[in-house]
Design an enzyme around this catalytic site. Structure first.
Site, PDB file in Angstrom:
ATOM      1  N   LYS A 160      11.140  -2.562  -8.416  1.00  0.00           N
ATOM      2  CA  LYS A 160      11.439  -3.913  -8.886  1.00  0.00           C
ATOM      3  C   LYS A 160      12.266  -3.856 -10.169  1.00  0.00           C
ATOM      4  O   LYS A 160      12.176  -2.881 -10.909  1.00  0.00           O
ATOM      5  CB  LYS A 160      10.120  -4.645  -9.193  1.00  0.00           C
ATOM      6  N   ASP A 168       1.982  -3.428  -8.501  1.00  0.00           N
ATOM      7  CA  ASP A 168       3.094  -3.351  -7.559  1.00  0.00           C
ATOM      8  C   ASP A 168       4.405  -3.109  -8.308  1.00  0.00           C
ATOM      9  O   ASP A 168       5.038  -4.044  -8.787  1.00  0.00           O
ATOM     10  CB  ASP A 168       3.179  -4.645  -6.728  1.00  0.00           C
ATOM     11  N   ASP A 191      -1.172  -8.417  -8.619  1.00  0.00           N
ATOM     12  CA  ASP A 191      -0.910  -8.362  -7.179  1.00  0.00           C
ATOM     13  C   ASP A 191      -2.170  -8.057  -6.358  1.00  0.00           C
ATOM     14  O   ASP A 191      -2.109  -7.913  -5.139  1.00  0.00           O
ATOM     15  CB  ASP A 191       0.200  -7.332  -6.902  1.00  0.00           C
ATOM     16  N   GLU A 224       4.993  -4.177   0.537  1.00  0.00           N
ATOM     17  CA  GLU A 224       3.855  -3.288   0.790  1.00  0.00           C
ATOM     18  C   GLU A 224       2.587  -4.047   1.161  1.00  0.00           C
ATOM     19  O   GLU A 224       1.707  -3.500   1.820  1.00  0.00           O
ATOM     20  CB  GLU A 224       3.585  -2.419  -0.452  1.00  0.00           C
ATOM     21  N   LYS A 259      -5.367  -8.957  -0.133  1.00  0.00           N
ATOM     22  CA  LYS A 259      -4.394  -7.952  -0.574  1.00  0.00           C
ATOM     23  C   LYS A 259      -4.784  -7.496  -1.973  1.00  0.00           C
ATOM     24  O   LYS A 259      -4.892  -8.299  -2.886  1.00  0.00           O
ATOM     25  CB  LYS A 259      -2.981  -8.545  -0.591  1.00  0.00           C
ATOM     26  N   ARG A 301       1.948  -6.546   3.230  1.00  0.00           N
ATOM     27  CA  ARG A 301       1.733  -6.709   4.668  1.00  0.00           C
ATOM     28  C   ARG A 301       1.348  -5.381   5.326  1.00  0.00           C
ATOM     29  O   ARG A 301       0.643  -5.359   6.321  1.00  0.00           O
ATOM     30  CB  ARG A 301       2.991  -7.329   5.297  1.00  0.00           C
TER      31      ARG A 301
END
Ligand code: BES
Ligand code: ZN
Ligand code: ZN
Length: 493
Positions: free
Chosen positions: A274, A267, A285, A346, A262, A348
Site C-alpha cells: 500500500k 494489512d 483491518d 487478502e 476478517k 477475501r
C-alpha cells in the site's frame, strides 16, 4: 467508559453535579425537572428557551446554577424535530451530552427522561439507545497515555418511569463494554496485536462466560488444507490462526448461526504494498474479527437463546521474503484454487477458508463481517455498511437489526452477471476483478463461491470501521462498527 444507572425518582429533586434535560425542537413547556432547573438558574432557563435555545438536533448548552440548588450545572440537549425522532437520535443525544460535559467536574449526571410517545419504539428502546450513545461517547483509547483526565461524567442516572428500563440499560452496558473491547483491539498497534495475541484475547473468559474456544495453529491449518489463510500469513514472522468460539444457548436442536470475521491484524498490502499515507490505519483491518468476538461474548453474557459460532481468520499481511507473490495460486480448504493477482486483496482469501469452515458446521445462517474494500467507502461513505447476500429472509433480518442498532446497511446486488469478474485464466477463481468495476461487489462475488447453499450475508464495513471525522459518539479511531447490529440480530433470532 461511564456507568449508566436508572431511577424512578424525581430528577429535579435529587443531589448531583449536573441535571440534564432533553428538548424536542420548538417545545418550550417545562417538565418538573425543567422547573427545578429554571428555579436553580434564577429564571435563566425560561429566558433561554424564549430567545436562544431551540432544541435543534445538534444543539447543546451547559450552564451553571446559583447557590442553594441540589446541582451545580444544567445541561440542555436538543433532539431536533418531533417527526424525525428515532433510536439513533437518542444515541447521538447521549453522546453529545457526555461530550458537552467533557472537561467539567461533573462526575454525577442525572438525566430526566419523560415519556417520549414515539410510535414503534418503547421508552426502554430509546433509553437503551441513549445509554449506548453516552457510554460510547465517553470511550477513550488510553493504553499508551500516561495522563488521563479525570474530569467529565462518571455515572449517568436516567430518571424515567418507563417499563423494562433496568433491563434496557443493563443490555446497553454489556453491548458497549464489548464494543469498547472491539475498539481497543482496532486501536491497538500491530506490534502489540497479532494473530497469536488476538487468539489469546479471544480465548480469555471462555469458561467464565460459558463458551468454548478452539485455536488452530499452522499445523492444524495445514492439516485442514487452509491454503488461503496460510498463504496470506506466510509473509509475516507472526503465523496465522483460525479461532472458533461456540456459545450454545439454543440447545442441541437449533441449527447454529455462524459469524465470520476478517482478522488481518495489520494489512501492509503484502508485495502489492500500500502507499504509506494512512497505512497505519490498517492496524484496524481486524475489525470484523473484533466485532464477531464482541457479539459472541455479548450473546453469552445476555444468555441469548441462540446457538452461535464466531469464526475468526487471523493473519498479518506482510511483504516478507516468504510472502506470496502476485500471480501465485493458493489451494483453499474448499478445494477451489485462488489466483492471487493482488496480495492486497487478502481479506477475501483468508475468509475463503473461514467460510468453508463455517459451511461445514451446517448452520442456519452465515454472516461475515469484513473491512474488505476501499470501494465500499467510495460508493457509500462512512454512514453505511455495504451488504450483499444470497437469502432474502436473512437480508431482511440483518437490515432490520442494523436499523434498530443505528448501524444501517445498504444492499448491493450479487447477480450472476457479476460472476465473470472473478474468472481466472489459470485457477478456479481470481482474487480481484478482471475489469476495473464494482470493487465491493467483486469481493462479495468471490466470497459467494465458498458458502455453498447456506443462507449467507456479507457485510463490508470498510467504510466507518475507522472514524476520522467529528461524530456525536465516536472519537477518532476504531469504532467496532457492526457489533450492535450483530447483537440485535442474535437477540431477534
Ligand atoms: N483492508 C483493505 C480494505 C480497506 C481499505 C479497509 C480502506 C478499510 C479502509 C483490503 O484488504 C484491501 O486492500 N482491498 C483492496 C482490494 C483491491 C486490491 C481489489 C482495495 O480496496 O483497494
Ligand atoms: Zn488489503
Ligand atoms: Zn485488508
Amino acid at each position: 467508559m461511564i456507568k449508566v444507572t436508572t431511577s424512578r425518582g424525581k430528577a429535579g429533586k435529587s443531589k448531583c453535579d449536573v441535571l440534564a434535560l432533553l428538548f424536542v425542537e420548538g417545545v418550550k413547556d417545562l417538565s418538573d425537572a425543567g422547573k427545578a432547573a429554571d428555579k436553580a438558574t434564577g429564571g435563566a432557563l425560561k429566558r433561554l428557551l424564549k430567545e436562544g435555545f431551540e432544541g435543534k438536533k445538534a444543539e447543546s448548552l451547559v450552564i451553571p446554577t446559583g447557590s442553594g440548588s441540589s446541582f451545580s450545572w444544567i445541561a440542555l440537549i436538543g433532539l431536533g424535530p418531533r417527526d424525525k425522532l428515532d433510536g439513533e437520535t437518542y444515541r447521538k443525544a447521549g453522546g453529545r451530552l457526555i461530550r458537552a460535559l467533557n472537561g467539567k467536574k461533573t462526575p454525577r449526571c442525572h438525566l430526566e427522561f419523560p415519556e417520549q410517545k414515539i410510535t414503534g419504539l418503547s421508552d426502554a428502546d430509546l433509553v437503551r439507545a441513549l445509554s449506548e450513545g453516552a457510554m460510547l461517547g465517553s470511550y477513550k483509547y488510553t493504553e499508551f497515555k500516561k495522563n488521563n483526565s479525570n474530569k467529565g461524567v462518571k455515572t449517568l442516572a436516567v430518571y424515567s418511569s418507563a417499563a423494562g428500563l433496568k433491563q434496557a440499560v443493563d443490555i446497553a452496558g454489556v453491548v458497549c463494554k464489548e464494543q469498547a473491547l472491539a475498539m481497543d483491539l482496532c486501536n491497538r498497534p500491530g506490534r502489540e496485536l497479532y494473530p497469536e495475541s488476538f487468539a489469546k484475547i479471544a480465548a480469555a473468559d471462555a469458561k467464565k462466560l460459558g463458551f468454548t474456544c478452539k485455536v488452530m495453529s499452522e499445523k492444524e491449518l495445514e492439516r485442514r488444507g487452509m491454503g488461503g489463510l496460510l498463504g496470506v500469513g506466510q509473509g509475516s514472522d507472526r503465523p496465522p490462526r483460525l479461532v472458533v468460539l461456540h456459545y450454545s444457548g439454543g440447545g442441541k436442536s437449533k441449527k447454529p448461526i455462524v459469524l465470520v470475521g476478517k482478522g488481518i491484524t495489520f494489512d501492509s498490502g503484502g508485495i502489492s504494498i500500500k502507499p504509506s499515507a494512512k497505512m497505519g490505519e490498517m492496524k484496524t483491518d481486524m475489525s470484523g474479527a473484533a466485532v464477531v468476538l464482541g457479539a459472541l461474548r455479548a450473546a453469552a453474557q445476555l444468555k441469548l437463546k441462540t446457538d452461535v459460532y464466531a469464526v475468526m481468520a487471523l493473519a498479518e499481511n506482510m511483504p516478507g521474503g516468504g510472502a506470496i507473490r502476485p500471480g501465485d495460486v493458493l489451494r483453499s480448504a474448499s478445494g477451489l484454487t485462488i489466483e492471487v493477482a493482488n496480495t492486497d486483496a487478502e481479506g477475501r482469501v483468508v475468509l475463503a477458508d473461514a467460510l468453508d469452515y463455517a459451511k461445514r458446521l451446517k448452520p442456519k445462517y452465515i454472516v461475515d463481517v469484513a473491512t474488505l474494500t476501499g470501494a465500499a467507502a467510495i460508493a457509500l461513505g462512512s454512514p453505511a455498511i455495504a451488504m450483499m447476500g444470497t437469502d432474502e429472509d436473512l437480508i431482511a433480518k440483518v437490515s432490520a437489526a442494523g436499523l434498530a442498532a443505528g448501524e444501517r446497511t445498504w444492499l448491493l446486488p450479487l447477480w450472476e452477471d457479476y460472476d465473470e469478474l472473478v474468472k481466472s485464466d489459470i485457477a478456479d477463481v481470481l482474487n480481484v476483478g478482471n475489469r476495473r468495476e464494482a470493487g465491493t461487489i467483486v469481493g462479495g462475488v468471490f466470497l459467494k463461491k465458498f458458502v455453498g447453499d447456506v443462507p449467507w450475508v456479507h457485510l463490508d464495513i470498510a467504510a466507518g470501521s475507522w472514524n476520522s471525522i467529528s461524530h456525536p459518539y465516536y472519537g477518532k479511531g476504531g469504532t467496532g462498527k457492526g457489533m450492535r447490529l450483530l447483537v440485535k440480530l442474535l437477540e431477534n433470532m
